[in-house]
Design a protein around this motif. Sequence first.
Motif, PDB file in Angstrom:
ATOM      1  N   TYR A  95      18.188 -71.730  55.018  1.00 43.70           N
ATOM      2  CA  TYR A  95      17.020 -70.884  55.828  1.00 43.70           C
ATOM      3  C   TYR A  95      17.434 -69.511  56.213  1.00 43.70           C
ATOM      4  O   TYR A  95      18.278 -69.141  57.087  1.00 43.70           O
ATOM      5  N   PRO A  96      16.422 -68.801  55.739  1.00 48.04           N
ATOM      6  CA  PRO A  96      16.546 -67.230  55.985  1.00 48.04           C
ATOM      7  C   PRO A  96      15.914 -66.882  57.488  1.00 48.04           C
ATOM      8  O   PRO A  96      14.818 -67.435  57.744  1.00 48.04           O
ATOM      9  N   VAL A  97      16.533 -66.050  58.061  1.00 46.26           N
ATOM     10  CA  VAL A  97      15.818 -65.651  59.481  1.00 46.26           C
ATOM     11  C   VAL A  97      16.113 -64.084  59.705  1.00 46.26           C
ATOM     12  O   VAL A  97      17.152 -63.603  59.153  1.00 46.26           O
ATOM     13  N   GLY A  98      15.124 -63.558  60.077  1.00 48.30           N
ATOM     14  CA  GLY A  98      15.379 -62.035  60.493  1.00 48.30           C
ATOM     15  C   GLY A  98      16.576 -61.914  61.688  1.00 48.30           C
ATOM     16  O   GLY A  98      16.547 -62.642  62.544  1.00 48.30           O
ATOM     17  N   SER A  99      17.332 -60.967  61.106  1.00 44.73           N
ATOM     18  CA  SER A  99      18.218 -60.773  62.311  1.00 44.73           C
ATOM     19  C   SER A  99      17.952 -60.135  63.689  1.00 44.73           C
ATOM     20  O   SER A  99      18.563 -60.447  64.724  1.00 44.73           O
ATOM     21  N   LEU A 100      16.924 -59.421  63.403  1.00 43.52           N
ATOM     22  CA  LEU A 100      16.355 -58.942  64.761  1.00 43.52           C
ATOM     23  C   LEU A 100      15.920 -60.056  65.682  1.00 43.52           C
ATOM     24  O   LEU A 100      15.838 -59.918  66.737  1.00 43.52           O
ATOM     25  N   ASP A 101      15.014 -60.616  65.036  1.00 47.77           N
ATOM     26  CA  ASP A 101      14.229 -61.851  65.693  1.00 47.77           C
ATOM     27  C   ASP A 101      15.466 -62.770  66.306  1.00 47.77           C
ATOM     28  O   ASP A 101      15.309 -63.393  67.254  1.00 47.77           O
ATOM     29  N   ALA A 102      16.508 -62.946  65.634  1.00 53.13           N
ATOM     30  CA  ALA A 102      17.533 -63.634  65.969  1.00 53.13           C
ATOM     31  C   ALA A 102      18.150 -63.178  67.640  1.00 53.13           C
ATOM     32  O   ALA A 102      18.561 -63.804  68.481  1.00 53.13           O
ATOM     33  N   ILE A 103      18.350 -61.883  67.597  1.00 52.75           N
ATOM     34  CA  ILE A 103      18.639 -61.159  68.772  1.00 52.75           C
ATOM     35  C   ILE A 103      17.637 -61.439  69.738  1.00 52.75           C
ATOM     36  O   ILE A 103      18.033 -61.898  71.032  1.00 52.75           O
ATOM     37  N   ALA A 104      16.311 -61.204  69.547  1.00 54.08           N
ATOM     38  CA  ALA A 104      15.087 -61.391  70.367  1.00 54.08           C
ATOM     39  C   ALA A 104      15.281 -62.842  70.916  1.00 54.08           C
ATOM     40  O   ALA A 104      14.751 -63.080  72.169  1.00 54.08           O
ATOM     41  N   GLY A 168      15.107 -43.591  75.169  1.00 52.34           N
ATOM     42  CA  GLY A 168      14.474 -43.830  76.434  1.00 52.34           C
ATOM     43  C   GLY A 168      14.251 -45.040  76.790  1.00 52.34           C
ATOM     44  O   GLY A 168      13.231 -45.433  77.532  1.00 52.34           O
ATOM     45  N   VAL A 169      15.305 -45.942  76.563  1.00 51.49           N
ATOM     46  CA  VAL A 169      15.261 -47.354  77.091  1.00 51.49           C
ATOM     47  C   VAL A 169      16.523 -47.616  77.637  1.00 51.49           C
ATOM     48  O   VAL A 169      17.537 -47.166  77.768  1.00 51.49           O
ATOM     49  N   VAL A 170      16.426 -48.828  78.601  1.00 54.14           N
ATOM     50  CA  VAL A 170      17.587 -49.325  78.932  1.00 54.14           C
ATOM     51  C   VAL A 170      17.961 -50.717  78.287  1.00 54.14           C
ATOM     52  O   VAL A 170      17.610 -51.594  78.119  1.00 54.14           O
ATOM     53  N   PRO A 171      19.385 -50.494  78.008  1.00 51.88           N
ATOM     54  CA  PRO A 171      19.845 -51.595  77.070  1.00 51.88           C
ATOM     55  C   PRO A 171      20.032 -52.825  77.885  1.00 51.88           C
ATOM     56  O   PRO A 171      20.566 -52.924  79.156  1.00 51.88           O
ATOM     57  N   ILE A 172      19.775 -53.936  77.145  1.00 50.45           N
ATOM     58  CA  ILE A 172      19.855 -55.285  77.674  1.00 50.45           C
ATOM     59  C   ILE A 172      20.648 -55.956  76.599  1.00 50.45           C
ATOM     60  O   ILE A 172      20.702 -55.893  75.684  1.00 50.45           O
ATOM     61  N   GLU A 173      20.980 -57.557  77.200  1.00 57.26           N
ATOM     62  CA  GLU A 173      21.930 -58.278  76.352  1.00 57.26           C
ATOM     63  C   GLU A 173      20.828 -59.026  75.391  1.00 57.26           C
ATOM     64  O   GLU A 173      19.668 -59.227  75.784  1.00 57.26           O
ATOM     65  N   PRO A 174      21.072 -59.489  74.065  1.00 56.96           N
ATOM     66  CA  PRO A 174      22.551 -59.510  73.668  1.00 56.96           C
ATOM     67  C   PRO A 174      22.696 -58.194  72.753  1.00 56.96           C
ATOM     68  O   PRO A 174      21.650 -57.690  72.458  1.00 56.96           O
ATOM     69  N   ARG A 175      23.679 -58.122  72.356  1.00 56.25           N
ATOM     70  CA  ARG A 175      24.164 -56.947  71.478  1.00 56.25           C
ATOM     71  C   ARG A 175      23.982 -57.176  69.825  1.00 56.25           C
ATOM     72  O   ARG A 175      23.597 -56.602  68.997  1.00 56.25           O
ATOM     73  N   PHE A 176      24.174 -58.683  69.419  1.00 58.01           N
ATOM     74  CA  PHE A 176      24.187 -59.034  68.257  1.00 58.01           C
ATOM     75  C   PHE A 176      23.715 -60.538  67.904  1.00 58.01           C
ATOM     76  O   PHE A 176      23.414 -61.114  68.969  1.00 58.01           O
ATOM     77  N   PRO A 177      23.419 -60.853  66.768  1.00 59.70           N
ATOM     78  CA  PRO A 177      22.579 -62.106  66.558  1.00 59.70           C
ATOM     79  C   PRO A 177      23.975 -63.279  67.062  1.00 59.70           C
ATOM     80  O   PRO A 177      25.059 -62.836  66.407  1.00 59.70           O
TER      81      PRO A 177
END
Length: 221
Positions: A95-104, A168-177
Amino acid sequence: MLVLAIDTSTPAVTAGIVAVAESELTTRADRVTVDPRAHGELITPHALAAAEAAGVTLRDLDAIVCGVGPGPFTGLRAGMATAAAYGHALDIPVYPVGSLDAIAAEVVRTDKPFLVLTDARRREVYWAEYDATGARVSGPHVQRPAEVETTSRVAAGDGALIYADAIGVVPIEPRFPSPAGLVRVAREALLSGATPEPLTPLYLRRPDAVEPAARKRVTSP
């Protein structure tokens, strides 16, 4: 059901075994190394090590979930080729998934929208925007940080750490999928037994390598 999760869309080489039930996901074991030059070298050993640590063999797997980017060409190809090979050899769906979606999927929910940004190299970022429920509302895109137009003020992903001031953003977790994040995106399809979408990479731009131009013919006077 037991699922092998793989992602090589970022500098992290990620593999893990996740147990999927109707009410919960449980990461049985994972192996993650942050090294942008080691995707091809480490992804198979990581998958095997995760299975061993989980006390299972690859033959016990019911499915594979693979991050398909967006990501750099060479790294992304390593993980996807590995997932496809395992799926074919074991005769199980991939199953393919978007890596950005996995972080989200792993972002702690608030009442505000957020971004996910990963490093696209060339001083660019891959990014997408999500509403407060975690649903993607824009993207994925690839742009220079200064060109990212958003009203969101927080962002997950390694790109958020690198370019926080420029965007202009504040970083939050996670960093990676993570393996759990990857599987969470595909959970509904996994439990329903739906036919996977084609395993197609999201490059968003052409690879750096190009075929050499044809040599000019030299004729004698």
